[in-house]
Design an enzyme around this catalytic site. Structure first.
Site, PDB file in Angstrom:
ATOM      1  CD  GLU A 182      -2.334   3.186  -5.878  1.00 48.85           C
ATOM      2  OE1 GLU A 182      -3.374   2.560  -6.184  1.00 48.85           O
ATOM      3  OE2 GLU A 182      -1.390   2.649  -5.272  1.00 48.85           O
TER       4      GLU A 182
ATOM      5  CG  HIS B  66      -2.566  -0.865  -6.788  1.00 51.14           C
ATOM      6  ND1 HIS B  66      -3.096  -0.047  -5.821  1.00 51.14           N
ATOM      7  CD2 HIS B  66      -2.688  -2.129  -6.304  1.00 51.14           C
ATOM      8  CE1 HIS B  66      -3.533  -0.769  -4.801  1.00 51.14           C
ATOM      9  NE2 HIS B  66      -3.304  -2.043  -5.075  1.00 51.14           N
TER      10      HIS B  66
ATOM     11  NE  ARG C 245      -4.315  -1.227  -0.045  1.00 47.83           N
ATOM     12  CZ  ARG C 245      -4.516  -2.248  -0.865  1.00 47.83           C
ATOM     13  NH1 ARG C 245      -3.537  -2.655  -1.663  1.00 47.83           N
ATOM     14  NH2 ARG C 245      -5.678  -2.871  -0.893  1.00 47.83           N
TER      15      ARG C 245
END
Length: 309
Positions: free
Chosen positions: A265, A284, A236
């Site tokens: 993000e 991600h 994370r």
């Protein structure tokens, strides 16, 4: 009547047509919006109440969203994947909305990506690629993995899969995790973080984000690091304070970094990481293999159906 299902997880959405027969057999009518990373809270406030069930990605699944859902048709939800820091589970409990996630689905896949980052940083593969494309012919001296020390922060499914792969490369492995009691004998479990962090040639963040470990990597941690360390985050983004990481990279204390996740993000174009020469940047995407997404999506569908029925 058909069950109306909202899916907002990008990897699952990419394969959504593969599940048409399953949805049909379960009498599910699916809404599949276009999602790059997440929907906004405003979009969710409009969409969620119109559905009986919701398969959640990394969206802001807040109290307000669940309250709107409860006021509408929402009866159950599943968080697709492992991380749940974006989901207000206490809201679901208060509002009596059954919810779960899909743990244990991606340990091997995320560990594969972490290992590819470790190898890429060790041999400057990303830098060589960029220079070759510019017409240059660089030959930087890399780092042998044998005998080097890897620190893994988080020894759950992903962390232990990383340790297995690192051990195959003859690396020494240190691990920190207050919740894991037993580890393989080739992992030295360190009780207190950041004790022994200065021994690490590579550091991988593989833990869940909690209220207690936000910005685990900050300016104070910089003072403890071994010069030349390489940093990887496949967990994370908020575990690492990006300004501190950039400070370490610019000073030369940190040799290089590989990030699949960020504080915000998608990564903004004005971020100092965006064009940093010492970074590998991901999207991600650590769990996103065809096989893993299919496996997790089937599990999420079945979990949601059982809760709704």
């Amino acid at each position: 009547m058909s069950l109306k299902i909202l899916v907002t997880c990008p990897p699952m959405l990419k394969q959504i047509n593969r599940f048409n027969d399953i949805f049909s057999n379960l009498d599910m009518d699916v809404t599949a919006p276009k999602v790059i990373q997440t929907l906004t809270e405003k979009e969710l406030l409009s969409l969620v109440p119109k559905h009986d069930g919701w398969i959640i990605g990394d969206d802001p699944a807040t109290y307000e969203v669940f309250l709107a859902g409860k006021s509408g048709d929402l009866k159950a939800a599943v968080k697709w994947g492992i991380g749940v820091d974006n989901v207000d589970f206490s809201a679901c409990k208060e509002l009596s909305i059954p919810i779960t996630n899909t743990p244990g689905m991606f340990g091997a896949e995320v560990a594969d990506l972490a290992m590819s980052y470790i190898l890429g940083l060790a041999r400057d593969a990303f830098y060589i690629d960029r220079e070759i494309r510019k017409g240059n012919w660089p030959k930087p001296s890399g780092l042998s993995l044998q005998g080097k020390t890897l620190g893994i922060i988080g020894l759950g499914d992903i962390g232990q899969n990383i340790s297995k792969r690192a051990f195959a490369h003859d690396m020494k492995i240190l691990g920190w995790d207050p919740y894991i009691k037993s580890t393989p004998n080739y992992v030295e479990k360190v009780n207190q973080f950041p004790h022994k962090i200065d021994k690490c040639d590579f550091i991988v963040f593989a833990c869940a984000l909690t209220e207690n470990n936000h910005y685990l990597f900050d300016e104070n941690l910089l003072k403890l690091l071994k010069p030349g360390v390489r940093v990887i985050n496949i967990s994370r983004g908020q575990l690492i304070k990006e300004s501190a990481l950039i400070l370490g990279l610019d000073s030369g204390l940190i040799e290089s970094a590989a990030l699949d996740v960020y504080e915000v993000e998608p990564l903004k174009a004005d971020s100092k990481l965006f064009n940093h020469p010492k970074c590998i940047l991901g999207s991600h995407n650590g769990s996103n293999t065809v096989e893993a997404v299919h496996r997790a999506s089937l599990h999420a569908i079945n979990l949601l159906y059982n809760m709704l029925k």
